[in-house]
Design an enzyme around this catalytic site. Structure first.
Site, PDB file in Angstrom:
ATOM      1  N   GLY A 190       0.801  -1.220   0.000  1.00  0.00           N
ATOM      2  CA  GLY A 190       0.000   0.000   0.000  1.00  0.00           C
ATOM      3  C   GLY A 190       0.829   1.263   0.000  1.00  0.00           C
ATOM      4  N   THR A 191       2.137   1.133   0.209  1.00  0.00           N
ATOM      5  CA  THR A 191       3.014   2.303   0.140  1.00  0.00           C
ATOM      6  C   THR A 191       2.976   2.887  -1.265  1.00  0.00           C
ATOM      7  OG1 THR A 191       4.472   1.300   1.784  1.00  0.00           O
ATOM      8  CG2 THR A 191       5.378   3.116   0.503  1.00  0.00           C
ATOM      9  N   ALA A 194      -1.669  -1.487  -4.927  1.00  0.00           N
ATOM     10  CA  ALA A 194      -2.714  -0.527  -5.285  1.00  0.00           C
ATOM     11  C   ALA A 194      -2.236   0.859  -4.892  1.00  0.00           C
ATOM     12  CB  ALA A 194      -4.027  -0.845  -4.580  1.00  0.00           C
ATOM     13  N   ASN A 219      -4.417   2.947  -4.123  1.00  0.00           N
ATOM     14  CA  ASN A 219      -5.426   3.240  -3.104  1.00  0.00           C
ATOM     15  C   ASN A 219      -6.263   1.989  -2.876  1.00  0.00           C
ATOM     16  OD1 ASN A 219      -7.892   4.253  -1.770  1.00  0.00           O
ATOM     17  ND2 ASN A 219      -7.057   6.270  -2.239  1.00  0.00           N
ATOM     18  N   PHE A 220      -6.445   1.602  -1.616  1.00  0.00           N
ATOM     19  CA  PHE A 220      -7.187   0.375  -1.298  1.00  0.00           C
ATOM     20  C   PHE A 220      -8.651   0.635  -0.949  1.00  0.00           C
ATOM     21  CE2 PHE A 220      -2.988  -1.534  -0.995  1.00  0.00           C
ATOM     22  CZ  PHE A 220      -3.227  -2.794  -1.526  1.00  0.00           C
ATOM     23  N   HIS A 266      -4.151  16.270   1.308  1.00  0.00           N
ATOM     24  CA  HIS A 266      -3.723  15.238   2.246  1.00  0.00           C
ATOM     25  C   HIS A 266      -3.112  15.873   3.498  1.00  0.00           C
ATOM     26  CE1 HIS A 266      -4.091  11.931  -0.772  1.00  0.00           C
ATOM     27  NE2 HIS A 266      -4.231  11.206   0.323  1.00  0.00           N
ATOM     28  N   HIS A 267      -3.002  15.079   4.528  1.00  0.00           N
ATOM     29  CA  HIS A 267      -2.432  15.511   5.810  1.00  0.00           C
ATOM     30  C   HIS A 267      -0.976  15.950   5.651  1.00  0.00           C
ATOM     31  CE1 HIS A 267      -0.344  11.598   5.953  1.00  0.00           C
ATOM     32  NE2 HIS A 267      -1.487  11.118   5.467  1.00  0.00           N
ATOM     33  N   LYS A 287       2.135  13.359   4.972  1.00  0.00           N
ATOM     34  CA  LYS A 287       2.247  12.510   3.776  1.00  0.00           C
ATOM     35  C   LYS A 287       3.593  12.734   3.103  1.00  0.00           C
ATOM     36  CE  LYS A 287      -0.259  10.763  -0.229  1.00  0.00           C
ATOM     37  NZ  LYS A 287       0.046   9.392   0.193  1.00  0.00           N
ATOM     38  N   THR A 322      -3.098   8.138  -5.636  1.00  0.00           N
ATOM     39  CA  THR A 322      -4.493   8.237  -6.075  1.00  0.00           C
ATOM     40  C   THR A 322      -4.672   9.365  -7.079  1.00  0.00           C
ATOM     41  OG1 THR A 322      -5.201   7.418  -3.918  1.00  0.00           O
ATOM     42  CG2 THR A 322      -6.869   8.511  -5.263  1.00  0.00           C
TER      43      THR A 322
END
Length: 257
Positions: free
Chosen positions: A82-83, A107, A109-110, A142-143, A146, A153
């Site tokens: 997921g990284t 992915a 994005n999951f 995003h936060h 990140k 995505t």
């Protein structure tokens, strides 16, 4: 399912919480690998065989992910990655997986909701391809922790737009210090606060604006998607299937194409 968590940051903690509270799912976090987490092991120290690991879920850091994949392939562990921030090496990793007869699913994005969002963006882009008066652009939030920008995505969303809109031939993700050209698709990024992730696509004309937005409320959806993908990948591995998979291979079973 005995899970090894590779990376024990915010996503690692959320995956642990969801995995252990998934109702009918019988999961165990049998190993935690993170050199920056107290009490966790490094990937070189971890005893994957002793822990009888079924699958590794990798949410670490762009600088560590390729080394982690190499180490897990050597140990014949199925990997869910997921990284983000490593996709320039996608073909190289695919070759390594195939040469090692390994099993990996990745992915950008999951979240299942994000994949539905992409379906909507794809159809919207196909419609807008016929109407030149609409300009197209995007933005993601995003936060402030990140590590990569633009997000994986955002890159996938932009690729969907570029594929389906003939008049957009060049993707621009950096800050614009000039007038944008008609053939350029600008997809900007903003970092700040604690935002899990918001991605928007805009179709704008002199008369109106159409907006498609996905807003994540928490990391819950990403964690559940990763766990479901891990369950699917484990079943493929037990059935003797090896190879380089994306979440699309799993989603074909639940989202009509």
């Amino acid at each position: 399912m005995k899970i090894a968590l590779i990376g024990y940051g915010k996503m690692g903690h959320e995956i642990e919480r969801i995995a252990l509270g998934a109702g009918q799912r019988k999961n165990e976090i049998a190993l935690i690998v993170d050199p920056n987490s107290a009490g966790a092991k490094t990937i070189a120290e971890a005893d994957f065989n002793g822990a009888k690991i079924d699958v590794a879920i990798e949410f670490s850091h762009p600088e560590a992910v390729l080394q982690n994949i190499d180490a897990l392939l050597k140990r014949k562990i199925p990997i869910v990655v997921g990284t983000t921030g490593w996709y320039d090496h996608l073909k190289e990793v695919e070759q390594k997986v195939n040469e090692a007869q390994g099993t990996l699913l990745w992915a950008s994005n999951f979240s299942i909701g994000v994949h539905l969002f992409w379906k909507m963006v794809e159809r919207g882009a196909q419609l807008m391809n016929r109407f030149d008066e609409y300009d197209i652009f995007g933005n993601e939030f995003h936060h402030n922790q990140k590590a990569d920008s633009p997000s994986g995505t955002a890159k996938t969303t932009a690729e969907i737009l570029m594929k389906n809109i003939d008049r957009k031939t060049t993707l621009v993700t950096q800050e614009m210090m000039r007038k944008i050209e008609p053939h350029e698709l600008h997809f900007s990024s903003t970092r700040g606060g604690s935002i899990p992730g918001t991605h928007s696509v805009y179709f704008d004309s002199p008369a109106d604006t159409i907006e498609i937005t996905h807003t994540a409320r928490s990391r819950n959806g990403f964690a559940m998607g990763a766990i479901r993908s891990a369950e699917w990948l484990t079943s493929q591995y037990r059935a003797g299937k090896r190879g380089f998979f994306s979440i699309e291979d799993y989603l074909k079973d639940i989202i009509p194409h």
